[in-house]
Design an enzyme around this catalytic site. Structure first.
Site, PDB file in Angstrom:
ATOM      1  N   SER A   1       0.423  -1.333  -0.038  1.00 60.43           N
ATOM      2  CA  SER A   1       0.152  -0.054   0.271  1.00 60.43           C
ATOM      3  C   SER A   1       0.767   1.560   0.250  1.00 60.43           C
ATOM      4  O   SER A   1       1.669   1.197   0.325  1.00 60.43           O
ATOM      5  CB  SER A   1      -0.584   0.146   1.578  1.00 60.43           C
ATOM      6  OG  SER A   1      -1.566   1.350   1.632  1.00 60.43           O
TER       7      SER A   1
ATOM      8  N   HIS B   1      -1.332  -1.246  -4.476  1.00 65.84           N
ATOM      9  CA  HIS B   1      -2.397  -1.056  -3.727  1.00 65.84           C
ATOM     10  C   HIS B   1      -3.095   0.539  -3.375  1.00 65.84           C
ATOM     11  O   HIS B   1      -1.307   1.533  -2.869  1.00 65.84           O
ATOM     12  CB  HIS B   1      -2.430  -1.437  -2.203  1.00 65.84           C
ATOM     13  CG  HIS B   1      -3.797  -1.869  -1.278  1.00 65.84           C
ATOM     14  ND1 HIS B   1      -5.793  -2.274  -2.250  1.00 65.84           N
ATOM     15  CD2 HIS B   1      -4.232  -0.787  -0.494  1.00 65.84           C
ATOM     16  CE1 HIS B   1      -5.756  -2.087  -0.753  1.00 65.84           C
ATOM     17  NE2 HIS B   1      -5.570  -1.507  -0.414  1.00 65.84           N
TER      18      HIS B   1
ATOM     19  N   ASP C   1      -4.248   3.347  -1.782  1.00 63.46           N
ATOM     20  CA  ASP C   1      -5.494   4.057  -0.821  1.00 63.46           C
ATOM     21  C   ASP C   1      -6.047   5.111  -1.055  1.00 63.46           C
ATOM     22  O   ASP C   1      -5.485   5.939  -1.627  1.00 63.46           O
ATOM     23  CB  ASP C   1      -5.358   3.612   0.508  1.00 63.46           C
ATOM     24  CG  ASP C   1      -5.316   2.114   0.957  1.00 63.46           C
ATOM     25  OD1 ASP C   1      -6.393   1.796   0.816  1.00 63.46           O
ATOM     26  OD2 ASP C   1      -3.596   1.549   1.585  1.00 63.46           O
TER      27      ASP C   1
ATOM     28  N   MET D   1      -8.884   8.002   0.510  1.00 63.89           N
ATOM     29  CA  MET D   1      -9.645   8.607   1.265  1.00 63.89           C
ATOM     30  C   MET D   1      -9.654  10.277   1.453  1.00 63.89           C
ATOM     31  O   MET D   1      -8.795  10.929   0.042  1.00 63.89           O
ATOM     32  CB  MET D   1      -8.685   7.895   2.849  1.00 63.89           C
ATOM     33  CG  MET D   1      -8.140   6.529   2.890  1.00 63.89           C
ATOM     34  SD  MET D   1      -7.231   7.061   4.503  1.00 63.89           S
ATOM     35  CE  MET D   1      -6.695   4.908   4.483  1.00 63.89           C
TER      36      MET D   1
ATOM     37  N   HIS E   1      -8.105   0.992  -4.161  1.00 64.45           N
ATOM     38  CA  HIS E   1      -9.270   1.125  -3.186  1.00 64.45           C
ATOM     39  C   HIS E   1      -9.835   2.885  -2.843  1.00 64.45           C
ATOM     40  O   HIS E   1      -8.904   2.673  -1.532  1.00 64.45           O
ATOM     41  CB  HIS E   1      -8.177   0.338  -1.822  1.00 64.45           C
ATOM     42  CG  HIS E   1      -8.975   0.382  -0.212  1.00 64.45           C
ATOM     43  ND1 HIS E   1      -8.473  -0.102   0.920  1.00 64.45           N
ATOM     44  CD2 HIS E   1     -10.569   0.462   0.216  1.00 64.45           C
ATOM     45  CE1 HIS E   1      -9.688  -0.056   2.056  1.00 64.45           C
ATOM     46  NE2 HIS E   1     -10.692  -0.235   1.516  1.00 64.45           N
TER      47      HIS E   1
ATOM     48  N   MET F   1     -12.123   4.351  -0.499  1.00 64.87           N
ATOM     49  CA  MET F   1     -12.796   4.335   1.233  1.00 64.87           C
ATOM     50  C   MET F   1     -13.421   6.015   1.002  1.00 64.87           C
ATOM     51  O   MET F   1     -13.086   7.538   1.234  1.00 64.87           O
ATOM     52  CB  MET F   1     -11.506   4.973   2.241  1.00 64.87           C
ATOM     53  CG  MET F   1     -11.339   3.624   1.915  1.00 64.87           C
ATOM     54  SD  MET F   1      -9.381   3.352   3.194  1.00 64.87           S
ATOM     55  CE  MET F   1      -8.699   3.205   2.085  1.00 64.87           C
TER      56      MET F   1
ATOM     57  N   MET G   1     -11.500  -6.166   5.340  1.00 64.24           N
ATOM     58  CA  MET G   1     -11.109  -4.915   6.220  1.00 64.24           C
ATOM     59  C   MET G   1     -10.212  -5.863   7.632  1.00 64.24           C
ATOM     60  O   MET G   1     -11.131  -5.933   8.079  1.00 64.24           O
ATOM     61  CB  MET G   1     -11.205  -3.726   6.258  1.00 64.24           C
ATOM     62  CG  MET G   1     -11.425  -3.408   5.056  1.00 64.24           C
ATOM     63  SD  MET G   1      -9.722  -2.429   4.032  1.00 64.24           S
ATOM     64  CE  MET G   1      -9.128  -1.548   5.552  1.00 64.24           C
TER      65      MET G   1
ATOM     66  N   ASP H   1      -6.596  -6.498   4.033  1.00 64.09           N
ATOM     67  CA  ASP H   1      -5.874  -5.535   4.403  1.00 64.09           C
ATOM     68  C   ASP H   1      -6.265  -4.640   5.933  1.00 64.09           C
ATOM     69  O   ASP H   1      -7.028  -4.706   6.042  1.00 64.09           O
ATOM     70  CB  ASP H   1      -6.945  -4.966   3.022  1.00 64.09           C
ATOM     71  CG  ASP H   1      -5.839  -2.882   3.318  1.00 64.09           C
ATOM     72  OD1 ASP H   1      -5.047  -2.680   3.885  1.00 64.09           O
ATOM     73  OD2 ASP H   1      -6.832  -1.644   2.472  1.00 64.09           O
TER      74      ASP H   1
HETATM   75  C1  DX5 Z   1      -6.821   1.151   5.242  1.00 64.76           C
HETATM   76  C2  DX5 Z   1      -5.732   0.827   4.649  1.00 64.76           C
HETATM   77  C3  DX5 Z   1      -4.472   0.208   4.008  1.00 64.76           C
HETATM   78  C4  DX5 Z   1      -3.729   0.048   4.940  1.00 64.76           C
HETATM   79  C5  DX5 Z   1      -2.828  -0.564   5.188  1.00 64.76           C
HETATM   80  O1  DX5 Z   1      -7.578   2.222   5.820  1.00 64.76           O
HETATM   81  O2  DX5 Z   1      -6.840   0.406   3.184  1.00 64.76           O
HETATM   82  O3  DX5 Z   1      -4.627  -0.037   3.107  1.00 64.76           O
HETATM   83  O4  DX5 Z   1      -2.786   1.312   4.562  1.00 64.76           O
HETATM   84  O5  DX5 Z   1      -1.904   0.186   6.267  1.00 64.76           O
HETATM   85  P1  DX5 Z   1      -0.909  -1.425   7.081  1.00 64.76           P
HETATM   86  O6  DX5 Z   1      -0.864  -2.843   6.144  1.00 64.76           O
HETATM   87  O7  DX5 Z   1       0.351  -0.713   7.460  1.00 64.76           O
HETATM   88  O8  DX5 Z   1      -1.909  -1.484   7.855  1.00 64.76           O
HETATM   89 ZN    ZN Z   2      -6.559  -0.875   1.391  1.00 63.17          ZN
END
Ligand code: DX5
Ligand code: ZN
Length: 224
Positions: free
Chosen positions: A11, A36, A38, A40, A69, A71, A140, A178
């Site tokens: 990620s 990956h 992320d 947000m 991903h 969010m 998750m 994840d």
């Molecule tokens: C959390 C993300 C994950 C996260 C994973 O909201 O979706 O992808 O960054 O990070 P680690 O491996 O540090 O938990």
């Molecule tokens: Zn993620």
């Protein structure tokens, strides 16, 4: 049944954003299978990260899968933007879409694979009427919003149940996990049924990406 293929998906949330391109290239050269990504929005989750522009900037650096991903809430408006920016897989959270089936259709119509992301407290029954349309289920193992959190052990049972549902579905659907995955717990997570492992802090927090990814693969090699 064919043996499971394991995929390691760093990620970029934990990468050095001032050198994002180099980080993506380095982690793939070190043996990662995909990236990956992320996303947000400071609305669905209490953090703000990157959008389609950054995905577009990363896209030319690799032919490997970019696993987005989302969010974000709402979801639909931003899906075609990520598809145009080069995403291969787009996952979203059912709570963030008014019409889950429609969002899955939209992701497919945009030319991407579709995943549904389930928070620790989101039941697997969310998959009931859509699993046959999905390419990926993202379980998750932390509450979304931040990297570096601790793996929630209870999720192992959920993964086992998700694996059973996917096997019953009888078509190729990835089971991605994840949050809080590292070289110490990756084998037990794989034994519970996951095949795709997101890891942010465990990889980008390591001194040497190749060493940590090799260690993860070695651990995965012990899983029958
Ligand atoms: C959390 C993300 C994950 C996260 C994973 O909201 O979706 O992808 O960054 O990070 P680690 O491996 O540090 O938990
Ligand atoms: Zn993620």
């Amino acid at each position: 049944m064919a043996p499971r293929v394991f995929r390691i998906a760093p990620s970029i949330l934990s990468a050095d954003f001032a050198r994002l391109g180099e980080e993506v290239t380095a982690v793939l050269a070190a043996g990662a299978d995909m990236i990956h990504f992320d996303v947000m929005d400071n609305h669905y989750v209490p953090n703000l990260t990157v959008g389609p522009l950054v995905c577009e900037a990363v896209r030319p650096l690799t032919k490997s899968t970019i696993d987005v991903h989302l969010m974000v809430k709402p979801v639909d408006r931003i899906v075609p933007d990520f598809a145009r920016a080069g995403a291969d897989i787009i996952s979203f959270h059912p709570e963030a879409s008014e019409h889950v089936d429609r969002t899955i259709e939209l992701i497919h119509a945009s030319g991407c694979k579709a995943g549904l992301a389930l928070n620790p407290a989101t039941p697997l029954s969310c998959l009931d009427h859509v699993l046959h349309k999905l390419d990926l289920v993202l379980v998750m193992s932390v509450n979304p919003g931040f990297g570096g959190q601790k793996f929630i052990p209870h999720v192992l049972d959920k993964l086992r149940e998700a694996r059973a549902r996917i096997d019953r579905a009888g078509r190729p659907i990835s089971l991605e996990v994840d949050g809080g995955v590292n070289a110490e717990n990756i084998a037990s997570v794989a034994r519970a049924g996951a095949d795709t492992f997101v890891a942010g802090s465990a990889i980008f927090g390591a001194k040497d990406y190749r060493t940590v990814i090799s260690k993860m693969r070695q651990e995965l090699g012990t899983v029958g």
